[in-house]
Design a protein around this motif. Sequence first.
Motif, PDB file in Angstrom:
ATOM      1  N   LEU A   1     -59.639 -30.222 -78.482  1.00 35.77           N
ATOM      2  CA  LEU A   1     -58.615 -30.145 -79.525  1.00 35.77           C
ATOM      3  C   LEU A   1     -57.918 -28.789 -79.486  1.00 35.77           C
ATOM      4  O   LEU A   1     -56.691 -28.699 -79.497  1.00 35.77           O
ATOM      5  CB  LEU A   1     -59.266 -30.382 -80.888  1.00 35.77           C
ATOM      6  CG  LEU A   1     -58.350 -30.348 -82.112  1.00 35.77           C
ATOM      7  CD1 LEU A   1     -57.354 -31.496 -82.079  1.00 35.77           C
ATOM      8  CD2 LEU A   1     -59.185 -30.404 -83.393  1.00 35.77           C
ATOM      9  N   GLU A   2     -58.700 -27.734 -79.431  1.00 37.34           N
ATOM     10  CA  GLU A   2     -58.133 -26.378 -79.404  1.00 37.34           C
ATOM     11  C   GLU A   2     -57.316 -26.154 -78.138  1.00 37.34           C
ATOM     12  O   GLU A   2     -56.241 -25.539 -78.178  1.00 37.34           O
ATOM     13  CB  GLU A   2     -59.257 -25.352 -79.515  1.00 37.34           C
ATOM     14  CG  GLU A   2     -59.956 -25.362 -80.866  1.00 37.34           C
ATOM     15  CD  GLU A   2     -61.095 -24.359 -80.949  1.00 37.34           C
ATOM     16  OE1 GLU A   2     -61.353 -23.648 -79.957  1.00 37.34           O
ATOM     17  OE2 GLU A   2     -61.732 -24.283 -82.031  1.00 37.34           O
ATOM     18  N   ALA A   3     -57.810 -26.651 -77.007  1.00 39.00           N
ATOM     19  CA  ALA A   3     -57.114 -26.449 -75.732  1.00 39.00           C
ATOM     20  C   ALA A   3     -55.752 -27.139 -75.732  1.00 39.00           C
ATOM     21  O   ALA A   3     -54.755 -26.577 -75.244  1.00 39.00           O
ATOM     22  CB  ALA A   3     -57.975 -26.968 -74.580  1.00 39.00           C
ATOM     23  N   ILE A   4     -55.701 -28.344 -76.296  1.00 34.10           N
ATOM     24  CA  ILE A   4     -54.410 -29.053 -76.357  1.00 34.10           C
ATOM     25  C   ILE A   4     -53.437 -28.288 -77.256  1.00 34.10           C
ATOM     26  O   ILE A   4     -52.266 -28.096 -76.896  1.00 34.10           O
ATOM     27  CB  ILE A   4     -54.600 -30.498 -76.871  1.00 34.10           C
ATOM     28  CG1 ILE A   4     -55.401 -31.324 -75.860  1.00 34.10           C
ATOM     29  CG2 ILE A   4     -53.239 -31.155 -77.128  1.00 34.10           C
ATOM     30  CD1 ILE A   4     -55.791 -32.706 -76.365  1.00 34.10           C
ATOM     31  N   CYS A   5     -53.908 -27.847 -78.398  1.00 33.29           N
ATOM     32  CA  CYS A   5     -53.028 -27.119 -79.330  1.00 33.29           C
ATOM     33  C   CYS A   5     -52.486 -25.838 -78.697  1.00 33.29           C
ATOM     34  O   CYS A   5     -51.339 -25.455 -78.941  1.00 33.29           O
ATOM     35  CB  CYS A   5     -53.767 -26.819 -80.631  1.00 33.29           C
ATOM     36  SG  CYS A   5     -54.148 -28.294 -81.602  1.00 33.29           S
ATOM     37  N   ARG A   6     -53.294 -25.181 -77.880  1.00 32.74           N
ATOM     38  CA  ARG A   6     -52.827 -23.973 -77.187  1.00 32.74           C
ATOM     39  C   ARG A   6     -51.822 -24.306 -76.091  1.00 32.74           C
ATOM     40  O   ARG A   6     -50.935 -23.509 -75.773  1.00 32.74           O
ATOM     41  CB  ARG A   6     -54.006 -23.220 -76.559  1.00 32.74           C
ATOM     42  CG  ARG A   6     -54.890 -22.479 -77.538  1.00 32.74           C
ATOM     43  CD  ARG A   6     -55.791 -21.482 -76.816  1.00 32.74           C
ATOM     44  NE  ARG A   6     -56.621 -22.126 -75.800  1.00 32.74           N
ATOM     45  CZ  ARG A   6     -57.845 -22.607 -76.022  1.00 32.74           C
ATOM     46  NH1 ARG A   6     -58.374 -22.522 -77.237  1.00 32.74           N
ATOM     47  NH2 ARG A   6     -58.546 -23.158 -75.045  1.00 32.74           N
ATOM     48  N   ALA A   7     -51.970 -25.480 -75.491  1.00 30.82           N
ATOM     49  CA  ALA A   7     -51.184 -25.825 -74.304  1.00 30.82           C
ATOM     50  C   ALA A   7     -49.780 -26.322 -74.615  1.00 30.82           C
ATOM     51  O   ALA A   7     -48.909 -26.303 -73.740  1.00 30.82           O
ATOM     52  CB  ALA A   7     -51.927 -26.884 -73.492  1.00 30.82           C
TER      53      ALA A   7
ATOM     54  N   GLU B   1     -54.156 -32.857 -70.077  1.00 31.87           N
ATOM     55  CA  GLU B   1     -53.259 -33.484 -69.098  1.00 31.87           C
ATOM     56  C   GLU B   1     -52.368 -34.541 -69.755  1.00 31.87           C
ATOM     57  O   GLU B   1     -51.163 -34.601 -69.506  1.00 31.87           O
ATOM     58  CB  GLU B   1     -54.073 -34.110 -67.958  1.00 31.87           C
ATOM     59  CG  GLU B   1     -54.791 -33.123 -67.066  1.00 31.87           C
ATOM     60  CD  GLU B   1     -56.002 -32.455 -67.721  1.00 31.87           C
ATOM     61  OE1 GLU B   1     -56.356 -31.342 -67.286  1.00 31.87           O
ATOM     62  OE2 GLU B   1     -56.584 -33.046 -68.674  1.00 31.87           O
ATOM     63  N   GLU B   2     -52.984 -35.379 -70.588  1.00 38.41           N
ATOM     64  CA  GLU B   2     -52.195 -36.396 -71.297  1.00 38.41           C
ATOM     65  C   GLU B   2     -51.177 -35.742 -72.221  1.00 38.41           C
ATOM     66  O   GLU B   2     -50.041 -36.218 -72.344  1.00 38.41           O
ATOM     67  CB  GLU B   2     -53.115 -37.313 -72.105  1.00 38.41           C
ATOM     68  CG  GLU B   2     -53.917 -38.284 -71.268  1.00 38.41           C
ATOM     69  CD  GLU B   2     -54.811 -39.191 -72.099  1.00 38.41           C
ATOM     70  OE1 GLU B   2     -55.473 -40.067 -71.505  1.00 38.41           O
ATOM     71  OE2 GLU B   2     -54.854 -39.038 -73.339  1.00 38.41           O
ATOM     72  N   ALA B   3     -51.578 -34.674 -72.876  1.00 35.69           N
ATOM     73  CA  ALA B   3     -50.685 -33.986 -73.808  1.00 35.69           C
ATOM     74  C   ALA B   3     -49.473 -33.410 -73.088  1.00 35.69           C
ATOM     75  O   ALA B   3     -48.324 -33.583 -73.525  1.00 35.69           O
ATOM     76  CB  ALA B   3     -51.444 -32.876 -74.531  1.00 35.69           C
ATOM     77  N   LEU B   4     -49.706 -32.735 -71.981  1.00 33.79           N
ATOM     78  CA  LEU B   4     -48.603 -32.128 -71.234  1.00 33.79           C
ATOM     79  C   LEU B   4     -47.681 -33.200 -70.660  1.00 33.79           C
ATOM     80  O   LEU B   4     -46.455 -33.039 -70.661  1.00 33.79           O
ATOM     81  CB  LEU B   4     -49.155 -31.238 -70.118  1.00 33.79           C
ATOM     82  CG  LEU B   4     -49.893 -29.980 -70.593  1.00 33.79           C
ATOM     83  CD1 LEU B   4     -50.560 -29.278 -69.416  1.00 33.79           C
ATOM     84  CD2 LEU B   4     -48.953 -29.021 -71.323  1.00 33.79           C
ATOM     85  N   ALA B   5     -48.261 -34.292 -70.185  1.00 31.94           N
ATOM     86  CA  ALA B   5     -47.447 -35.390 -69.654  1.00 31.94           C
ATOM     87  C   ALA B   5     -46.580 -36.004 -70.752  1.00 31.94           C
ATOM     88  O   ALA B   5     -45.405 -36.337 -70.532  1.00 31.94           O
ATOM     89  CB  ALA B   5     -48.345 -36.456 -69.025  1.00 31.94           C
ATOM     90  N   ALA B   6     -47.155 -36.153 -71.949  1.00 31.29           N
ATOM     91  CA  ALA B   6     -46.396 -36.716 -73.070  1.00 31.29           C
ATOM     92  C   ALA B   6     -45.222 -35.828 -73.443  1.00 31.29           C
ATOM     93  O   ALA B   6     -44.114 -36.315 -73.708  1.00 31.29           O
ATOM     94  CB  ALA B   6     -47.321 -36.910 -74.275  1.00 31.29           C
ATOM     95  N   VAL B   7     -45.445 -34.526 -73.466  1.00 30.57           N
ATOM     96  CA  VAL B   7     -44.364 -33.593 -73.801  1.00 30.57           C
ATOM     97  C   VAL B   7     -43.269 -33.662 -72.736  1.00 30.57           C
ATOM     98  O   VAL B   7     -42.074 -33.687 -73.056  1.00 30.57           O
ATOM     99  CB  VAL B   7     -44.912 -32.161 -73.957  1.00 30.57           C
ATOM    100  CG1 VAL B   7     -43.766 -31.170 -74.131  1.00 30.57           C
ATOM    101  CG2 VAL B   7     -45.863 -32.088 -75.152  1.00 30.57           C
ATOM    102  N   ARG B   8     -43.665 -33.715 -71.480  1.00 27.96           N
ATOM    103  CA  ARG B   8     -42.658 -33.826 -70.401  1.00 27.96           C
ATOM    104  C   ARG B   8     -41.855 -35.104 -70.543  1.00 27.96           C
ATOM    105  O   ARG B   8     -40.668 -35.150 -70.212  1.00 27.96           O
ATOM    106  CB  ARG B   8     -43.345 -33.799 -69.027  1.00 27.96           C
ATOM    107  CG  ARG B   8     -43.842 -32.438 -68.601  1.00 27.96           C
ATOM    108  CD  ARG B   8     -44.167 -32.407 -67.105  1.00 27.96           C
ATOM    109  NE  ARG B   8     -45.216 -33.356 -66.737  1.00 27.96           N
ATOM    110  CZ  ARG B   8     -46.518 -33.081 -66.758  1.00 27.96           C
ATOM    111  NH1 ARG B   8     -46.936 -31.876 -67.146  1.00 27.96           N
ATOM    112  NH2 ARG B   8     -47.401 -33.989 -66.393  1.00 27.96           N
ATOM    113  N   ALA B   9     -42.491 -36.158 -71.051  1.00 21.92           N
ATOM    114  CA  ALA B   9     -41.813 -37.453 -71.200  1.00 21.92           C
ATOM    115  C   ALA B   9     -40.937 -37.524 -72.447  1.00 21.92           C
ATOM    116  O   ALA B   9     -40.241 -38.518 -72.659  1.00 21.92           O
ATOM    117  CB  ALA B   9     -42.856 -38.570 -71.244  1.00 21.92           C
ATOM    118  N   GLY B  10     -40.991 -36.482 -73.282  1.00 20.50           N
ATOM    119  CA  GLY B  10     -40.101 -36.450 -74.437  1.00 20.50           C
ATOM    120  C   GLY B  10     -40.760 -36.568 -75.785  1.00 20.50           C
ATOM    121  O   GLY B  10     -40.079 -36.776 -76.800  1.00 20.50           O
ATOM    122  N   ALA B  11     -42.086 -36.422 -75.849  1.00 19.31           N
ATOM    123  CA  ALA B  11     -42.774 -36.515 -77.140  1.00 19.31           C
ATOM    124  C   ALA B  11     -42.349 -35.377 -78.062  1.00 19.31           C
ATOM    125  O   ALA B  11     -42.278 -34.220 -77.643  1.00 19.31           O
ATOM    126  CB  ALA B  11     -44.282 -36.470 -76.940  1.00 19.31           C
TER     127      ALA B  11
END
Length: 212
Positions: free
Chosen positions: A151-157, A116-126
């Motif tokens: 770790l694997e789930a974030i990399c896939r997402a 969730e944090e990873a996807l939010a960061a990407v949406r915010a411009g990371a």
Amino acid sequence: MKCDKQMMRLYAVTDRAWVGKMTLAQQVEAALQNGVTCVQLREKHLDKAAFLAEAKEMADLCHRYGVPFIVNDEVEIALASGADGVHVGQEDMAAADVRQKIGPEMILGVSAHTVEEALAAVRAGADYLGLGAVFTTSTKADAEAMPRATLEAICRAVEVPTVAIGGISEQNILQLKGSGVDGVAVVSAIFGAEDPGAAAARLAALSSQLAE
């Protein structure tokens, strides 16, 4: 300068705890000469003037070697020093606010601990994500190890480059093979080594195996 996966391969994060026989700049230059692909300046205890002077020195040094230079947390220092980017954690300035301040061209790195944090960061411009701590680490006493499945789930997402951080050493780096991470961020494995350049060279060789 924009971020690519190769840039994440061996990401050195500074820590002046081991400054002594060599200055921080000498340690960083030794690492740059031996395969480091990105440098982050992390300073928790310097005053702003000293931090800015050091950041300008590090920016010049990294740019001589064609390696991107990132400032941890301090957006204004990153802007004033000629850094290529800034990295923020979940407790720092919101990623969207950082992106607004630094504009579209500078690199924005964000720490993430969940999908969730990873996807939010990407949406915010990371432009890239720092994921961890992947192992227990002495440099962040409150950091719990991230489960391999997370770790694997974030990399896939996400499609942005990812870099694992936290307790990574020559002894455990290859445990990350197959996880999907594009590279490793290391602190003590380089800056706590007797010979930072030799340590960087060994880690560069090992990190190149992660993508195989």
